[in-house]
Each structure stands twice: as structure tokens, then as C-alpha cells.
Write a protein that holds these residues in place. Structure first.
Motif, PDB file in Angstrom:
ATOM      1  N   PHE A 139      48.768 -30.650 -18.853  1.00  0.00           N
ATOM      2  CA  PHE A 139      47.815 -30.306 -17.755  1.00  0.00           C
ATOM      3  C   PHE A 139      47.124 -29.029 -18.111  1.00  0.00           C
ATOM      4  O   PHE A 139      47.932 -27.975 -18.372  1.00  0.00           O
ATOM      5  CB  PHE A 139      48.480 -30.282 -16.472  1.00  0.00           C
ATOM      6  CG  PHE A 139      48.869 -31.708 -16.013  1.00  0.00           C
ATOM      7  CD1 PHE A 139      48.002 -32.756 -15.500  1.00  0.00           C
ATOM      8  CD2 PHE A 139      50.297 -32.019 -15.860  1.00  0.00           C
ATOM      9  CE1 PHE A 139      48.310 -33.865 -14.808  1.00  0.00           C
ATOM     10  CE2 PHE A 139      50.741 -33.358 -15.336  1.00  0.00           C
ATOM     11  CZ  PHE A 139      49.625 -34.024 -14.863  1.00  0.00           C
ATOM     12  N   HIS A 140      45.853 -29.164 -18.454  1.00  0.00           N
ATOM     13  CA  HIS A 140      45.348 -27.912 -18.832  1.00  0.00           C
ATOM     14  C   HIS A 140      44.365 -27.409 -17.557  1.00  0.00           C
ATOM     15  O   HIS A 140      43.286 -28.426 -17.722  1.00  0.00           O
ATOM     16  CB  HIS A 140      44.563 -28.060 -20.153  1.00  0.00           C
ATOM     17  CG  HIS A 140      45.452 -28.321 -21.541  1.00  0.00           C
ATOM     18  ND1 HIS A 140      46.328 -27.436 -21.989  1.00  0.00           N
ATOM     19  CD2 HIS A 140      46.132 -29.446 -21.796  1.00  0.00           C
ATOM     20  CE1 HIS A 140      47.006 -27.965 -22.809  1.00  0.00           C
ATOM     21  NE2 HIS A 140      46.931 -29.190 -22.565  1.00  0.00           N
ATOM     22  N   GLU A 141      44.351 -26.468 -16.960  1.00  0.00           N
ATOM     23  CA  GLU A 141      43.184 -25.924 -16.059  1.00  0.00           C
ATOM     24  C   GLU A 141      42.454 -25.055 -16.557  1.00  0.00           C
ATOM     25  O   GLU A 141      42.765 -24.179 -17.667  1.00  0.00           O
ATOM     26  CB  GLU A 141      44.210 -25.291 -15.198  1.00  0.00           C
ATOM     27  CG  GLU A 141      45.225 -25.951 -14.220  1.00  0.00           C
ATOM     28  CD  GLU A 141      44.484 -26.787 -13.082  1.00  0.00           C
ATOM     29  OE1 GLU A 141      43.266 -26.571 -12.929  1.00  0.00           O
ATOM     30  OE2 GLU A 141      45.148 -27.783 -12.933  1.00  0.00           O
ATOM     31  N   SER A 142      41.217 -25.063 -16.191  1.00  0.00           N
ATOM     32  CA  SER A 142      40.266 -24.164 -16.698  1.00  0.00           C
ATOM     33  C   SER A 142      39.907 -22.936 -15.879  1.00  0.00           C
ATOM     34  O   SER A 142      40.390 -21.761 -16.060  1.00  0.00           O
ATOM     35  CB  SER A 142      38.982 -24.901 -17.326  1.00  0.00           C
ATOM     36  OG  SER A 142      38.661 -25.563 -16.021  1.00  0.00           O
ATOM     37  N   SER A 143      39.292 -23.349 -14.891  1.00  0.00           N
ATOM     38  CA  SER A 143      38.898 -22.307 -13.840  1.00  0.00           C
ATOM     39  C   SER A 143      39.640 -22.430 -12.459  1.00  0.00           C
ATOM     40  O   SER A 143      39.212 -23.433 -11.853  1.00  0.00           O
ATOM     41  CB  SER A 143      37.174 -22.329 -13.426  1.00  0.00           C
ATOM     42  OG  SER A 143      36.857 -21.353 -12.568  1.00  0.00           O
ATOM     43  N   ILE A 144      40.456 -21.832 -12.314  1.00  0.00           N
ATOM     44  CA  ILE A 144      41.526 -21.622 -11.222  1.00  0.00           C
ATOM     45  C   ILE A 144      41.032 -21.108  -9.926  1.00  0.00           C
ATOM     46  O   ILE A 144      40.626 -19.786  -9.892  1.00  0.00           O
ATOM     47  CB  ILE A 144      42.812 -21.157 -11.512  1.00  0.00           C
ATOM     48  CG1 ILE A 144      43.428 -21.787 -12.790  1.00  0.00           C
ATOM     49  CG2 ILE A 144      43.884 -21.444 -10.510  1.00  0.00           C
ATOM     50  CD1 ILE A 144      44.732 -20.994 -13.176  1.00  0.00           C
ATOM     51  N   PRO A 145      40.593 -21.799  -8.836  1.00  0.00           N
ATOM     52  CA  PRO A 145      40.285 -21.380  -7.549  1.00  0.00           C
ATOM     53  C   PRO A 145      41.339 -20.470  -7.029  1.00  0.00           C
ATOM     54  O   PRO A 145      42.413 -20.798  -6.570  1.00  0.00           O
ATOM     55  CB  PRO A 145      39.810 -22.369  -6.768  1.00  0.00           C
ATOM     56  CG  PRO A 145      40.547 -23.711  -7.308  1.00  0.00           C
ATOM     57  CD  PRO A 145      41.090 -23.363  -8.710  1.00  0.00           C
ATOM     58  N   LEU A 146      40.917 -19.256  -6.554  1.00  0.00           N
ATOM     59  CA  LEU A 146      41.671 -18.173  -5.650  1.00  0.00           C
ATOM     60  C   LEU A 146      40.847 -17.873  -4.485  1.00  0.00           C
ATOM     61  O   LEU A 146      39.746 -17.528  -4.541  1.00  0.00           O
ATOM     62  CB  LEU A 146      41.948 -17.067  -6.640  1.00  0.00           C
ATOM     63  CG  LEU A 146      42.650 -15.797  -6.006  1.00  0.00           C
ATOM     64  CD1 LEU A 146      44.180 -16.324  -5.314  1.00  0.00           C
ATOM     65  CD2 LEU A 146      42.990 -14.656  -6.736  1.00  0.00           C
TER      66      LEU A 146
END
Length: 342
Positions: free
Chosen positions: A259-266
Motif C-alpha cells: 500500500f503506497h500513500e502519497s499525500s497523507i491528511p493531518l
């Protein structure tokens, strides 16, 4: 490895194997092995393989692991510690006490020297240790337990009273656990919050963070900051940087699962923190912040982290930074997917 398994790059105790559309995961912990696959065939083949190499026994479907009870259903999994809680309550003779709706009063203030009588430190530390282990499946008591854990050197009657209230809260919520539901949403996101100068002894702030895969809570923390913040914005900024480090670790961990995440919301409820993270110019609000916390700016600039605003009412990390009123506490507990396992 000789049988076609690949070792995880982040977690060296994780092994995976792909066979066309089939997929098997193997997780090691000392002399215990947890494994699962898309098809029963892969599970049986792996079991036969391991039993041919080592003296081992098959325990069947995962139901108990390191004190954690796992209840599996068709489209959801519960993780809870009901048996552990009941045994703990009996051990400290609290099982017949009246239950409480929250683990701590909203206006609770603990001090090192409040002139109350001293209590047995060995018993107090034993209670804290038992509760700390329980936080592995009970984020709802994380803040309260961590606060009481700061007074283990010379515990007093006032500190013991707060610990006993946590036990009384557990009496009425014995069956609560974390719910993991099957779903298509597997997006990683984080919530960060801070209670400015919440520690009345050293005037340090408390950072809280919780991290989700879809709607499933996978990681949480409540920790007193190492330095004294001079403003609410600074305290929240430090909490955001701490949350970022955990999100990055989970991001790299997920790569072992393909699983590859790009822009992680914080998600943060302080607009000043968002402006500091996105504005690379130093100004009066940032000059006292340690350099190590500014790496969050680089992550935002590169697009790895997308820090955005969330309304205070929707700030799920609030449950990890301060004692709350019953209604607010119950609402947040529900929203982090804590439900009865039975």
C-alpha cells in the motif's frame, strides 16, 4: 526465505508471499507466529511447511494473543481485553465497586505535594503497570493512566483516588474494545491535538495523536511534551510534528503490504499551526520552537503531508489530551470505533 517469502523492509519480522491472485502474510513474535491468507489452501500449505521444519502446534483461528482477545466475524474484527480487565479488578479488590461513566473528572488537578497521606508505592506502581498494559486496546483511558503514571515515586492518597476511579470506569465498560470493520476505504490519516500547559506541576503541554486506516484506529499516543511551550500555537505545532513522525512510520510500514500513500491528511484544529507549517518565513510565533520540529514544513512542501483544519468538535485526538465531560467523552469514544465486543 528459501520458500519464496519476502521479508519486510521496515518490519523484519513480517514475511509475505504472492502466488498469482493469492497472498499470505506471516508475522513473527519470538516463538509465536500469526499468519493469514486469501485462500485456506495457502494457510494449510504454510502450516504443513512449518510443522515439517519445526516442532510446533497449530492453535487454529486467532482468538488470544499476548493478552489480547480477538473476536472475528464475517466482516469485522474486535480486539478487546475483557478477561484481563475482570482479572485485574479482582486482583485489586475493585470488582464490587460502583461504576463511573468517565475515567476522570473534567476538573481533576494532580500535584506532587498536595498534603494528602502517602500510600504504598509498590501497590500503586502495580496498578499503574496493569493499566498501562490495558491501553494497548483501550485508548479511552490512555490520558488518565499516563497522567497518574507521573506520580509513581511518592504516590499520595489523592493520586490513588484518581487511579481507583479509572478502575471504577472499567467496571461499567468491561466489554469495550476496538472494532475493525471490512471496507474499501484504506486511506491513512491522522489527528493531532495539544492541551496547552495541561501539566500543573511543570507547566508542560500534553500532545495527543490518533491515526486511522479508513475508519479503523491503528495507533494512538498521549504524551507530555519535553519542553515548555510559550503559546497554544507552539504546543499544537509540537504535537503536529510528533504525529507526523508516526504517520511517516506507518506509511513506510504499509509499503511492506503493497500500500503506497502519497499525500497523507493531518487534521488539526489550530489555524496558526497550519499557517506555520505552510509558511517558511520565521516570525515571532516560531522563534522559540526547537529546530527539530520544523521538519513538518519540509513534509508539507514535498506533498507527503497535507495539514488541514478540522473543527474542534470533530477533533478525535481530544480524548487523548484532557479529561472531558461525559457527553463529549462518550461521543469521541464512539467515533474512534470503541464498541462492546459482545
Amino acid at each position: 526465505m528459501k520458500n519464496g517469502f519476502s521479508r519486510g523492509k521496515i518490519d523484519n519480522t513480517l514475511f509475505t508471499k504472492h502466488l498469482k491472485d493469492d497472498y499470505i502474510l506471516v508475522q513473527l513474535y519470538v516463538d509465536d507466529i500469526i499468519f493469514g491468507a486469501i485462500s485456506d489452501k495457502l494457510c494449510k500449505e504454510f502450516s504443513t511447511l512449518m510443522q515439517s521444519e519445526l516442532e510446533m502446534s497449530m492453535m487454529g483461528e486467532l482468538k488470544l494473543f499476548l493478552g489480547l482477545q480477538i473476536k472475528q466475524e464475517k466482516d469485522k474484527i474486535y480486539i478487546h481485553q475483557t478477561k484481563y480487565i475482570k482479572d485485574m479488578l479482582k486482583k485489586y479488590n475493585m470488582h464490587k465497586s460502583n461504576d463511573m461513566s468517565t475515567p476522570m473528572y473534567p476538573n481533576t488537578v494532580l500535584d506532587k505535594n498536595d498534603e494528602s497521606s502517602l500510600v504504598d508505592p509498590t501497590s500503586y506502581r502495580g496498578m499503574i503497570g496493569s493499566l498501562m498494559y490495558l491501553t494497548s486496546s483501550r485508548p479511552d483511558i490512555m490520558f488518565s493512566v499516563c497522567l497518574c503514571a507521573r506520580f509513581q515515586v511518592n504516590p499520595q492518597q489523592s493520586h490513588l483516588s484518581v487511579v481507583k476511579r479509572i478502575f471504577r470506569y472499567l467496571i461499567g465498560t468491561t466489554n469495550l474494545g476496538l472494532l475493525y470493520e471490512k471496507g474499501s476505504d484504506f486511506r491513512l490519516k491522522g489527528f493531532c491535538d495539544a492541551d496547552y500547559a495541561g501539566d500543573k506541576v511543570e507547566r508542560k503541554s500534553t500532545s495527543g495523536g490518533c491515526h486511522f486506516l479508513g475508519n479503523c484506529l491503528v495507533s494512538w499516543s498521549s504524551k507530555r511534551q519535553s519542553t515548555i511551550s510559550l503559546s497554544t500555537a507552539e504546543a499544537e505545532y509540537v504535537a503536529a510534528s510528533s504525529c507526523c513522525t508516526q504517520l511517516l512510520w506507518i506509511k513506510h510500514q504499509l509499503e511492506d503490504y503493497n500500500f503506497h500513500e502519497s499525500s497523507i491528511p493531518l487534521l488539526c484544529d489550530n489555524t496558526s499551526v497550519i499557517n506555520i507549517a505552510k509558511n517558511l518565513v520565521q516570525h515571532s510565533r516560531t522563534k522559540h520552537i526547537e529546530i527539530k520540529h520544523h521538519f513538518i514544513r519540509n513534509l508539507v512542501e514535498k506533498g507527503h503531508i497535507d495539514i488541514s483544519h478540522v473543527h474542534t468538535e470533530d477533533q478525535l485526538a481530544d480524548i487523548l489530551t484532557k479529561p472531558l465531560l461525559e457527553r463529549r467523552f462518550a461521543d469521541l469514544r464512539r467515533r474512534i470505533n470503541m464498541q462492546s465486543a459482545y
